[in-house]
Design a protein around this motif. Structure first.
Motif, PDB file in Angstrom:
ATOM      1  N   MET A 116       0.854  -1.181   0.000  1.00 51.24           N
ATOM      2  CA  MET A 116       0.000   0.000   0.000  1.00 51.24           C
ATOM      3  C   MET A 116       0.894   1.236   0.000  1.00 51.24           C
ATOM      4  SD  MET A 116      -3.064  -1.013   2.656  1.00 51.24           S
ATOM      5  CE  MET A 116      -4.041   0.430   2.154  1.00 51.24           C
ATOM      6  N   THR A 117       0.366   2.326  -0.540  1.00 51.84           N
ATOM      7  CA  THR A 117       1.113   3.579  -0.606  1.00 51.84           C
ATOM      8  C   THR A 117       0.480   4.611   0.335  1.00 51.84           C
ATOM      9  OG1 THR A 117       1.709   3.164  -2.913  1.00 51.84           O
ATOM     10  CG2 THR A 117       1.921   5.431  -2.111  1.00 51.84           C
ATOM     11  N   PHE A 118       1.303   5.171   1.212  1.00 55.13           N
ATOM     12  CA  PHE A 118       0.847   6.217   2.134  1.00 55.13           C
ATOM     13  C   PHE A 118       1.484   7.539   1.726  1.00 55.13           C
ATOM     14  CE2 PHE A 118       0.992   8.714   6.052  1.00 55.13           C
ATOM     15  CZ  PHE A 118      -0.335   8.577   6.494  1.00 55.13           C
ATOM     16  N   SER A 119       0.681   8.579   1.567  1.00 51.42           N
ATOM     17  CA  SER A 119       1.174   9.880   1.156  1.00 51.42           C
ATOM     18  C   SER A 119       0.683  10.958   2.123  1.00 51.42           C
ATOM     19  CB  SER A 119       0.700  10.207  -0.265  1.00 51.42           C
ATOM     20  OG  SER A 119       1.169  11.470  -0.680  1.00 51.42           O
TER      21      SER A 119
ATOM     22  N   ASN B 110      -0.812  12.127   4.719  1.00 54.88           N
ATOM     23  CA  ASN B 110      -1.736  11.761   5.799  1.00 54.88           C
ATOM     24  C   ASN B 110      -2.893  10.894   5.321  1.00 54.88           C
ATOM     25  OD1 ASN B 110      -3.209  13.581   4.330  1.00 54.88           O
ATOM     26  ND2 ASN B 110      -3.532  15.045   6.016  1.00 54.88           N
ATOM     27  N   GLU B 111      -2.676  10.163   4.215  1.00 53.28           N
ATOM     28  CA  GLU B 111      -3.749   9.293   3.711  1.00 53.28           C
ATOM     29  C   GLU B 111      -3.161   8.172   2.864  1.00 53.28           C
ATOM     30  OE1 GLU B 111      -6.361  11.139   0.889  1.00 53.28           O
ATOM     31  OE2 GLU B 111      -4.760  12.405   0.066  1.00 53.28           O
ATOM     32  N   TRP B 112      -3.931   7.085   2.763  1.00 54.34           N
ATOM     33  CA  TRP B 112      -3.561   5.980   1.887  1.00 54.34           C
ATOM     34  C   TRP B 112      -4.003   6.328   0.480  1.00 54.34           C
ATOM     35  CZ3 TRP B 112      -0.230   2.763   3.767  1.00 54.34           C
ATOM     36  CH2 TRP B 112      -0.206   2.517   5.140  1.00 54.34           C
ATOM     37  N   THR B 113      -3.059   6.235  -0.471  1.00 53.25           N
ATOM     38  CA  THR B 113      -3.347   6.679  -1.837  1.00 53.25           C
ATOM     39  C   THR B 113      -3.248   5.571  -2.878  1.00 53.25           C
ATOM     40  OG1 THR B 113      -1.025   7.325  -2.134  1.00 53.25           O
ATOM     41  CG2 THR B 113      -2.581   9.025  -1.341  1.00 53.25           C
ATOM     42  N   GLY B 114      -2.826   4.391  -2.462  1.00 52.96           N
ATOM     43  CA  GLY B 114      -2.713   3.322  -3.448  1.00 52.96           C
ATOM     44  C   GLY B 114      -2.654   1.951  -2.815  1.00 52.96           C
ATOM     45  N   TYR B 115      -3.054   0.938  -3.575  1.00 48.18           N
ATOM     46  CA  TYR B 115      -3.067  -0.439  -3.096  1.00 48.18           C
ATOM     47  C   TYR B 115      -2.784  -1.355  -4.281  1.00 48.18           C
ATOM     48  CZ  TYR B 115      -5.037  -4.813  -1.167  1.00 48.18           C
ATOM     49  OH  TYR B 115      -5.237  -6.111  -0.746  1.00 48.18           O
TER      50      TYR B 115
END
Length: 305
Positions: free
Chosen positions: A73-76, A78-83
């Protein structure tokens, strides 16, 4: 019991309208187990650049062990932006000449192998598949400066190239892909796998040259046009990086030099009909190389990592 495969009626209808009258081909290459140089993963990504139509989707939740092989998963900020969402799909693909074939791609099942393999057999029966082909890379003590070789194995000797094998008898960890070949042989179905020999020091990196060799092997067996030349640019970039690393490391230069000597001695001896002593690794050494590669492998890496 929940169904393992969900069919796309529109895709199935399209396949029925275009499929070869006999001897359709199914190519499978899955992420997850033994794939040195990411050869099989690159092949699958390459074939997905062709025109594709989805025919079926597997219930990946029923087949994947998320705790042992965690998707990224991608965290950017202050939020998760990709999976990197797991999937296992069956697509119809048209090759370079417009001939349709099937591509099974995605994440290799971690569990319920026998159920998965039975589901693939049902696909083969339902869609009129006459030949199932797979490909992946295996680590070998060979240099990148020599031609890339393969081990082609399967259930139909008449479909395989007449080439000497480097293997005697070797025991290695099982995979869903290899178990499927074994079961298909028991069921009298044609299944061939092209295992590309990847230099062991490149096993953890993407090696497009190995994917090109795999594609050529698939073409030779199936007659499909799969455009391996479209990977020329990626192969050239990989070669530049290999050359750079060699120029900066005397240790790598020495390793490659030793492997070249072993390889050349092996090829010369085999060509002269002389029993080979030493040279390429024994079955026990190959098994140990597989185990070492598996211990280093990160299952959650994307194909081009």
């Amino acid at each position: 019991m929940a169904k393992l495969v969900t069919w796309n009626p529109d895709g199935v209808a399209q396949w029925a309208a275009e499929a070869p009258t006999e001897g359709a081909v199914l190519v499978h290459s899955l992420r997850g187990f033994l794939d040195a140089g990411k050869a099989g993963a690159i092949v699958a990504e390459h074939l997905r650049t062709f025109e594709t139509i989805n025919l079926a989707t597997f219930d990946i939740d029923a087949l994947l062990d998320y705790r042992s092989r965690r998707p990224e998963m991608t965290f950017s900020v202050n939020e998760w932006t990709g999976y990197d969402e797991p999937y296992l799909d069956l697509d119809m693909v048209r090759d370079g000449s417009g001939t349709p074939f099937l591509l099974l791609h995605g994440f290799e099942p971690d569990v319920k192998w026998e159920r998965y393999i039975r589901a693939v057999r049902e696909i083969v029966d339902r869609l009129g598949v006459g030949l199932t082909l797979g490909t992946h890379g295996i680590p070998m003590a060979s240099p990148h400066t020599r031609p890339i070789s393969t081990t082609v194995h399967g259930t139909r000797q008449d479909l395989m190239p007449d080439a000497p094998s480097l293997f005697g008898t070797v025991t290695v960890p099982a995979s869903a892909q290899n178990l499927m070949e074994y079961r298909f042989g028991q069921w009298g179905l044609a299944a061939i796998n092209v295992a590309v020999h990847v230099p062991h020091y490149l096993a953890q990196s993407a090696y497009p040259q190995a994917a090109q060799r795999a594609i050529k092997g698939l073409e030779d067996i199936s007659g499909l046009e799969l455009k391996p030349a479209e990977l020329d640019e990626a192969a050239a970039r990989a070669q530049e990086e290999i050359d750079r690393q060699m120029s900066e490391s005397e240790e790598i230069q020495a390793l490659v030099g030793v492997l070249e000597e072993q390889y050349d001695a092996f090829v010369q001896s085999r060509g002269e009909g002389i029993p080979v002593e030493g040279g390429l690794p024994s079955a026990d050494e190959l098994g140990a190389e597989f185990e070492k590669f598996l211990a280093q492998q990160r299952w959650d890496q994307p194909p081009n990592a």
